[in-house]
Design an enzyme around this catalytic site. Structure first.
Site, PDB file in Angstrom:
ATOM      1  N   GLY A  82       1.008  -1.126  -0.390  1.00  0.00           N
ATOM      2  CA  GLY A  82      -0.239  -0.455  -0.316  1.00  0.00           C
ATOM      3  C   GLY A  82       0.834   1.095  -0.005  1.00  0.00           C
ATOM      4  CG  ASP A  84      -8.064  -1.003   3.372  1.00  0.00           C
ATOM      5  OD1 ASP A  84      -8.748  -1.829   3.678  1.00  0.00           O
ATOM      6  OD2 ASP A  84      -6.957  -0.767   4.107  1.00  0.00           O
ATOM      7  NE  ARG A 143      -5.323  -7.289   6.227  1.00  0.00           N
ATOM      8  CZ  ARG A 143      -4.549  -7.126   6.410  1.00  0.00           C
ATOM      9  NH1 ARG A 143      -3.884  -9.029   7.150  1.00  0.00           N
ATOM     10  NH2 ARG A 143      -3.713  -6.493   6.089  1.00  0.00           N
TER      11      ARG A 143
HETATM   12  O1  F6P Z   1      -5.481  -2.299   5.143  1.00  0.00           O
HETATM   13  C1  F6P Z   1      -5.543  -3.696   4.861  1.00  0.00           C
HETATM   14  C2  F6P Z   1      -6.647  -3.878   6.005  1.00  0.00           C
HETATM   15  O2  F6P Z   1      -7.331  -5.048   5.594  1.00  0.00           O
HETATM   16  C3  F6P Z   1      -7.956  -3.070   6.684  1.00  0.00           C
HETATM   17  O3  F6P Z   1      -8.493  -3.160   5.699  1.00  0.00           O
HETATM   18  C4  F6P Z   1      -8.065  -3.735   8.220  1.00  0.00           C
HETATM   19  O4  F6P Z   1      -8.311  -2.806   9.208  1.00  0.00           O
HETATM   20  C5  F6P Z   1      -5.842  -4.022   7.986  1.00  0.00           C
HETATM   21  O5  F6P Z   1      -5.612  -4.173   7.197  1.00  0.00           O
HETATM   22  C6  F6P Z   1      -6.808  -5.421   9.257  1.00  0.00           C
HETATM   23  O6  F6P Z   1      -4.964  -5.317   9.300  1.00  0.00           O
HETATM   24  P1  F6P Z   1      -4.803  -6.129  10.762  1.00  0.00           P
HETATM   25  O7  F6P Z   1      -4.367  -7.713   9.776  1.00  0.00           O
HETATM   26  O8  F6P Z   1      -3.296  -5.662  10.381  1.00  0.00           O
HETATM   27  O9  F6P Z   1      -5.272  -6.371  12.089  1.00  0.00           O
END
Ligand code: F6P
Length: 308
Positions: free
Chosen positions: A87, A113, A240
């Site tokens: 990103g 995102d 994710r």
């Molecule tokens: O920035 C990408 C993202 O998936 C966001 O949408 C989310 O808030 C964050 O990463 C979650 O990150 P982590 O897995 O470190 O909690």
């Protein structure tokens, strides 16, 4: 990201270059966890989510002495160009690194995102959207049978793009997202109407919204006496991962190949992207500007299609 890694390795080999994989992002650069990638190392990976190389948030890379170690590791491995998937933070880091050590770099946008300026699309966005849509389909079974209102929280950090697009495509009644001012009175009325009509409704809440998320919105509606008919579903990290969609695999493949060819053409400090359906190369500095939210007119559409 695996489809992208595959494309980078295979395109490099095609052009008689020697590709290396760096494990756990900038951590691997500092710790010299760097391995030559052969053809078979990327066989049968593009159907999987995540990344075979691992990733990490790396505070050490903020330090110049650590970046110097990273540079020395690259030189020791005879590596003369770097491709980073990530990103705006990743892009800022490689940009600084490139200027400090005169090292060629190309960035590839990867985040669910879809909040990187300079590209309409980032790797992972489409898969996350499809996951959200499928989850809402499942939630609708309960919502419809029990005549309930569901507050579905989606990820996105400070960007409401995942929320907006998923709301438009899933027939949601309302969307809460950081890019707009919220009107709690209005949502109270809307939910009140749904409760009075004994109807089910989906309301998408972006995790970065000013109300604080779906749980906070639920608490507010409970105070207004509507808790009985409302349920909260926080989708979390299922967004994710999972099998990448066709669009994610194809775009990641296009990005990876273009990054290799761009470096061969002597390009540096650039990011690959897609704008208006075309593959583009933009300067990395563009990624540091705030991205204007795309398709905010979906808001009107969402409302127009959900008036009782
Ligand atoms: O920035 C990408 C993202 O998936 C966001 O949408 C989310 O808030 C964050 O990463 C979650 O990150 P982590 O897995 O470190 O909690």
């Amino acid at each position: 990201m695996n489809a992208c890694i595959r494309a980078i390795v295979r395109a490099s080999l095609y052009h008689n270059l020697k590709p290396f994989g760096i494990y756990d992002g900038f951590n691997g650069l500092i710790k010299n966890e760097i391995k030559e990638m052969k053809y078979k190392d990327v066989s049968n990976i593009l159907q999987y989510g995540g990344t075979i190389l691992g990733t990490a948030r790396c505070k050490e890379f903020h330090e110049l002495d650590q970046r110097k170690i990273a540079y020395e590791n690259l030189k020791a491995n005879n590596i003369d160009a770097l491709i980073a998937i990530g990103g705006d933070g990743t892009f800022k880091a490689i940009s600084i690194f490139s200027e400090e050590f005169n090292f060629p770099v190309i960035g590839i946008p990867g985040t669910i995102d879809n909040d990187i300026n300079g590209t309409d699309y980032t790797i992972g966005f489409d898969t996350a959207l499809n996951t959200i849509i499928n989850a809402i389909d499942n939630i609708r079974d309960t919502a419809a049978s029990h005549h309930r209102i569901f507050l579905v929280e989606v990820m996105g950090n400070a960007s409401g793009t995942l929320a907006l697009y998923s709301a438009a495509a899933s027939g949601a009644r309302e969307v809460f997202m950081p890019e707009k001012k919220e009107d709690l009175q209005e949502i109270k009325e809307k939910v009140g109407q749904a409760v009075a009509a004994n109807r089910s409704s989906i309301i998408i809440v972006s995790e970065g919204d000013e109300v604080g998320g779906a749980k906070e919105l639920y608490d507010y509606l409970c105070e207004e006496g509507m808790g009985d008919k409302i349920r909260v579903s926080v989708l979390g990290h299922i967004q994710r991962g999972g099998r990448p969609t066709f669009r994610d695999r194809l775009n990641a493949t296009l990005f990876g190949e273009r990054a290799v060819v761009s470096l061969m053409q002597g390009k540096t400090n650039m990011m690959v992207g897609i704008e208006k359906g075309e593959l583009v190369l933009n300067h990395l500095s563009l990624s540091q500007e705030k991205k204007s939210p795309q398709n905010m007119d979906y808001l009107k559409l969402i409302r127009k299609l959900s008036v009782y």
